[in-house]
Write a protein that holds these residues in place. Structure first.
Motif, PDB file in Angstrom:
ATOM      1  N   GLY A   1      46.008   2.471  33.796  1.00 45.18           N
ATOM      2  CA  GLY A   1      45.125   1.803  32.849  1.00 45.18           C
ATOM      3  C   GLY A   1      45.553   1.960  31.351  1.00 45.18           C
ATOM      4  O   GLY A   1      44.416   1.950  30.298  1.00 45.18           O
ATOM      5  N   LEU A   2      46.472   2.497  31.045  1.00 43.56           N
ATOM      6  CA  LEU A   2      46.930   2.832  29.520  1.00 43.56           C
ATOM      7  C   LEU A   2      47.676   1.664  28.919  1.00 43.56           C
ATOM      8  O   LEU A   2      47.923   1.802  27.778  1.00 43.56           O
ATOM      9  N   PHE A   3      48.037   0.831  29.370  1.00 44.93           N
ATOM     10  CA  PHE A   3      48.993  -0.354  29.014  1.00 44.93           C
ATOM     11  C   PHE A   3      48.592  -1.592  29.524  1.00 44.93           C
ATOM     12  O   PHE A   3      48.290  -1.668  30.660  1.00 44.93           O
ATOM     13  N   HIS A   4      48.631  -2.796  28.731  1.00 51.51           N
ATOM     14  CA  HIS A   4      48.325  -3.951  29.340  1.00 51.51           C
ATOM     15  C   HIS A   4      49.260  -4.431  30.502  1.00 51.51           C
ATOM     16  O   HIS A   4      50.391  -4.310  30.472  1.00 51.51           O
ATOM     17  N   GLU A   5      48.641  -5.300  31.064  1.00 50.34           N
ATOM     18  CA  GLU A   5      49.359  -6.164  32.177  1.00 50.34           C
ATOM     19  C   GLU A   5      50.161  -7.330  31.659  1.00 50.34           C
ATOM     20  O   GLU A   5      51.036  -7.757  32.435  1.00 50.34           O
ATOM     21  N   ASP A   6      49.923  -7.976  30.511  1.00 47.95           N
ATOM     22  CA  ASP A   6      50.554  -9.199  30.045  1.00 47.95           C
ATOM     23  C   ASP A   6      49.991  -9.085  28.717  1.00 47.95           C
ATOM     24  O   ASP A   6      49.034  -8.498  27.924  1.00 47.95           O
ATOM     25  N   TYR A   7      50.690  -9.955  27.684  1.00 44.61           N
ATOM     26  CA  TYR A   7      50.437 -10.281  26.437  1.00 44.61           C
ATOM     27  C   TYR A   7      49.063 -10.877  26.242  1.00 44.61           C
ATOM     28  O   TYR A   7      48.733 -11.926  27.031  1.00 44.61           O
ATOM     29  N   GLU A   8      48.237 -10.408  25.534  1.00 47.34           N
ATOM     30  CA  GLU A   8      47.020 -11.113  25.116  1.00 47.34           C
ATOM     31  C   GLU A   8      47.044 -12.244  24.621  1.00 47.34           C
ATOM     32  O   GLU A   8      46.161 -13.213  24.747  1.00 47.34           O
ATOM     33  N   GLY A   9      47.923 -12.652  23.555  1.00 53.19           N
ATOM     34  CA  GLY A   9      48.071 -13.848  22.795  1.00 53.19           C
ATOM     35  C   GLY A   9      49.382 -14.136  22.876  1.00 53.19           C
ATOM     36  O   GLY A   9      50.264 -13.695  23.319  1.00 53.19           O
ATOM     37  N   LYS A  10      49.781 -14.850  21.682  1.00 50.44           N
ATOM     38  CA  LYS A  10      51.147 -15.515  21.518  1.00 50.44           C
ATOM     39  C   LYS A  10      51.642 -14.895  20.231  1.00 50.44           C
ATOM     40  O   LYS A  10      53.189 -15.171  20.116  1.00 50.44           O
ATOM     41  N   THR A  11      51.090 -14.387  19.347  1.00 51.73           N
ATOM     42  CA  THR A  11      51.664 -13.935  17.822  1.00 51.73           C
ATOM     43  C   THR A  11      51.652 -12.446  18.007  1.00 51.73           C
ATOM     44  O   THR A  11      51.001 -11.738  18.865  1.00 51.73           O
ATOM     45  N   LEU A  12      52.475 -11.988  16.985  1.00 51.64           N
ATOM     46  CA  LEU A  12      52.602 -10.471  16.903  1.00 51.64           C
ATOM     47  C   LEU A  12      51.336 -10.002  16.430  1.00 51.64           C
ATOM     48  O   LEU A  12      50.568  -8.891  16.950  1.00 51.64           O
ATOM     49  N   ARG A  13      50.521 -10.620  15.564  1.00 45.96           N
ATOM     50  CA  ARG A  13      49.279 -10.266  15.175  1.00 45.96           C
ATOM     51  C   ARG A  13      48.344 -10.191  16.253  1.00 45.96           C
ATOM     52  O   ARG A  13      47.288  -9.167  16.583  1.00 45.96           O
ATOM     53  N   ASP A  14      48.493 -11.115  17.263  1.00 42.16           N
ATOM     54  CA  ASP A  14      47.543 -11.023  18.709  1.00 42.16           C
ATOM     55  C   ASP A  14      48.044  -9.794  19.402  1.00 42.16           C
ATOM     56  O   ASP A  14      47.105  -9.039  19.733  1.00 42.16           O
ATOM     57  N   HIS A  15      49.064  -9.389  19.627  1.00 41.14           N
ATOM     58  CA  HIS A  15      49.656  -8.484  20.233  1.00 41.14           C
ATOM     59  C   HIS A  15      49.222  -7.155  19.835  1.00 41.14           C
ATOM     60  O   HIS A  15      48.871  -5.877  20.435  1.00 41.14           O
ATOM     61  N   LEU A  16      49.196  -6.927  18.539  1.00 42.68           N
ATOM     62  CA  LEU A  16      48.812  -5.549  17.836  1.00 42.68           C
ATOM     63  C   LEU A  16      47.146  -5.562  17.596  1.00 42.68           C
ATOM     64  O   LEU A  16      46.609  -4.543  16.986  1.00 42.68           O
TER      65      LEU A  16
END
Ligand SMILES: Cc1cc2nc3c(=O)[nH]c(=O)nc-3n(C[C@H](O)[C@H](O)[C@H](O)COP(=O)(O)O)c2cc1C
Ligand SMILES: Cc1cc2nc3c(=O)[nH]c(=O)nc-3n(C[C@H](O)[C@H](O)[C@H](O)COP(=O)(O)O)c2cc1C
Lengths: 446, 446
Positions: free
Chosen positions: A412-427
């Motif tokens: 449970g320490l790391f996401h399963e997939d990208y939450e969004g599409k942009t680097l801002r989303d990822h961070l």
């Protein structure tokens, strides 16, 4: 199970890996330095592992000894990422760009172009460049910090202002009316300071994330002020949980001092895992790369241990007398780890094979050793994530993605997939368009 | 049947086409300016037509009136070509890079990186940049020609010397011995002049063509000297066979004066074909794009014809009195063509639809009109090839490739396929690595 998730960046260099001798690793094409196909393949592997961003260090100079070592950067970070953008669709892409040796208009244009071409996945690490070899390539010498950082503040502010020179709804492009853009919403920035100035506007509309995200790496007090004002991500070289926590706190405080929310700054600790089924396999993997470079490192290993060591001892462990006399040097934060490994009875070459003189901590052994290290630091509140330096890209990225990432996900320490599409989303980075009004007024003026 | 073959370059701009209003053409996505997929698709279309090279003009400034017009360049020429290199395999790729506003080390690195990434397909058009808007973006004003060109000579020589800073066999990369490169063969250049200097070396080995090919476009006497010393290709704006021949002769003489073989310099005349099944269709195609821009061009059309013309007359032909009074202006080389078209009885809007105020000659009508124009100029010895500006990329490149290229091939005027793999191969350009010894000594010194 933790509810917060860590963020991961991956150091991305010359087509081989993070060791200066990775180019000669088994199965690596020794000409990968010029093979952009290989670089794109490695980026795709990192994207398969849902890594939030690639990060390309850079210095505009060739400073390595080419006899045994490959240059430690890509042919060109921005052109490399323009190619990587064609072969990937989600992963963020951060390049270093020198605030000292590249004009702000050129920085602004190329980073914004990358951001638009990649649909909002670009980031910029503005580096003040302290290598005299770089200065010589521009007919200059390295200035003192006040000047280099003074210029950096001006450059960053001009670049961000240029990024915001098209209002977000300025671009109309309506073929029926024939109106391309609203010229009242595309305006010069007219900013200048002591070192640089620019009028603008830039010829580039906003990207899906508005504009690139800023990073910062290293840099002491001056660097902290810079990070506090502008950075969404700070990368640190740190060798203990306590030091990492102190660096993270310092970055957060610097953000607070600049009028920002400390949570806007994520702190990443460098990590150089040596992964193999057993500790011995992992050490062997590193030793294979070190044939030509390890012997000359023996004297420095000695300094770290408070001993005089001779390269001729490289295939012997420390003697009982040496072990009794050894004291970890207080001047090198890596010394305690070197001391610990030496006490396990390894030969000098094997001690070096543990990565004890590398730039970042090196967990050695099966994937779980690396995952445990990451979990421990993360749960101790020392970091928001890690900046992972893979020793040999050809197989090392896959190993990290296939073995470490799933462990982190299971825990449970790391996401399963990208939450969004942009680097801002990822961070989860704050939206920003143009200059941040909280820090304007510093450096440049109209 | 001719035995010599013509060479073709294609102007490549903002994702729409060579008309400032191409963005609103039917079937064009009006947001192509930021869509690199579209640009790559257009490059692939040109490659299908065996065009020798794409050529990206550039000025580091936004100078167009965005109300109706799209910016006339790509987001960034080098990043665009790094992306195009991923989607193509044979076509040459030439970008403009300012010698005034980009540091020579940065120019050298990025162009060489592109050359290596594309396996030897890159070219550089070193532009002295005369737009004051560009200067303002760098906190400067435009200097007089002697200074701009003095700097350009220095920049070009430093760039070429940096390109040659790895001897051609310096890079060994032998994993068995662990030798990466022979450091004795990777050397600083240590060159400096009045304006710029650099130490080097560059961190980049040779490409398949050694180093990028140089081009030159426009520029009067100063530009000719520059072209004569360094360029393998010269692009000219010219409106008659006699003038084209004179420009070609001048470029060849300038090469001879620099100690080179005149045949090393190929002269390309600009061409902006308007292709459609009939002349009327071709004119309609252009008029559709000109709705917003043609009315304001009427007064200038008048000047070309020695008349005062009012935009309200735009949908009328010239009256009998106007025709009788009209005289082609001696100050604009396009005036004879405007006069000829006016005498055919077209309305003012239709005259403008013939492209009479465009930057390059516009053959109007079916593909054979363009092919005939090209054949006539080529067989008259006025050009070595053409620099083709396509009005609307979305369909215009395909039309040129599917209709004009086959005619030229049938007539034996254009190659059936690329002769080799590099831009130097495509142009039959002389091999060059590092500075050309015939021109060294000018500009910079150790
Ligand atoms: C993880 C990490 C990555 C870094 N990457 C770069 C880089 O790519 N280019 C660079 O010039 N400095 C880089 N640095 C920063 C330098 O190591 C050094 O800290 C910085 O130049 C600050 O020195 P100064 O204050 O004298 O400028 C990095 C630092 C760290 C910790
Ligand atoms: C076909 C063609 C393409 C050109 N492309 C560029 C360009 O991309 N950027 C630029 O600054 N100048 C370009 N020029 C050159 C300018 O039009 C002008 O000739 C040049 O700046 C010389 O002016 P100067 O001697 O005052 O510098 C081009 C010229 C021609 C004929």
């Amino acid at each position: 199970m933790s509810s917060r998730r860590m963020l991961l960046g991956m150091q991305f260099g010359n087509g081989y890996g993070a060791q200066v001798t990775s180019w000669r690793a088994p199965n690596v094409d020794p000409k990968n330095y010029t093979d952009i196909d290989a670089v794109v393949r490695y980026a795709q592997a990192a994207e398969r592992g849902k890594i939030q961003f690639l990060f390309l260090p850079d210095t505009p100079a060739l400073s390595s000894d080419l006899t045994h070592e490959a240059p430690q950067m890509t042919l060109d970070p921005l052109l490399t990422l323009a190619a990587v953008a064609r072969g990937t669709s989600r992963i963020g892409m951060v390049a270093t760009g020198s605030t000292t040796f590249i004009e702000p208009y050129n920085l602004a244009r190329q980073f914004k172009a990358l951001d638009v071409m990649s649909h909002g996945r670009a980031g910029w690490n503005p580096a003040t460049t302290s290598d005299p070899n770089a200065a010589a390539n521009f007919g200059q010498t390295i200035a003192e910090r006040p000047e280099r950082y003074g210029r950096a503040h001006e450059v960053i502010q001009i670049v961000q202002a240029l990024w915001g020179s098209w209002e977000e709804d300025a671009w109309i492009a309506d073929p029926t009316t024939g109106i391309f853009a609203d010229p009242a919403k595309v305006r010069p920035v007219n900013l200048g300071g002591q070192y640089v100035s620019s009028r603008g506007p830039l010829p580039i509309p906003p990207s899906e994330q508005g504009q690139p995200v800023l990073f910062s790496a290293g840099g002491g007090e001056y660097g902290l002020t810079l990070a506090g004002r502008y950075a969404s991500g700070v990368i640190g070289s740190t060798f203990s949980i306590d030091d990492a926590r102190a660096q993270r706190d310092a970055a957060r405080e610097a953000a607070g001092a600049a009028g920002r929310d400390p949570d806007e700054v994520k702190f990443f600790a460098g990590l150089m895992p040596a992964i193999a089924p057993t500790v011995r396999d992992a050490v062997e993997r590193r030793m294979l790369l070190g044939t030509n470079t390890f012997p000359q490192r023996v004297p420095y290993l000695g300094q770290m241990l408070g001993l005089r060591l001779d390269p001729r001892q490289i295939d012997e462990p420390l003697t009982a007398e040496q072990l009794a006399a050894a004291r970890p040097s207080p001047y090198d934060p890596r010394a305690p780890r070197a001391f610990e490994v030496a006490n396990q009875g390894w030969t000098l070459r094997e001690i070096l094979g543990h990565g004890v003189i590398d730039y970042h901590p090196t967990p050695v052994g099966p994937a779980s050793v690396t995952a445990d290290h990451m979990q421990e630091w993360f749960e101790a509140g020392a970091v928001d994530g890690f900046w992972v330096s893979i020793d040999t890209y050809e197989d090392g990225i896959d190993t990290f993605v296939d073995e470490v990432v799933p462990l982190l996900q299971e825990r449970g320490l790391f996401h399963e997939d990208y939450e969004g599409k942009t680097l801002r989303d990822h961070l989860g980075a704050a939206p920003q368009y143009g200059l941040d009004p909280r820090v304007s007024g510093v450096g440049v003026a109209h």
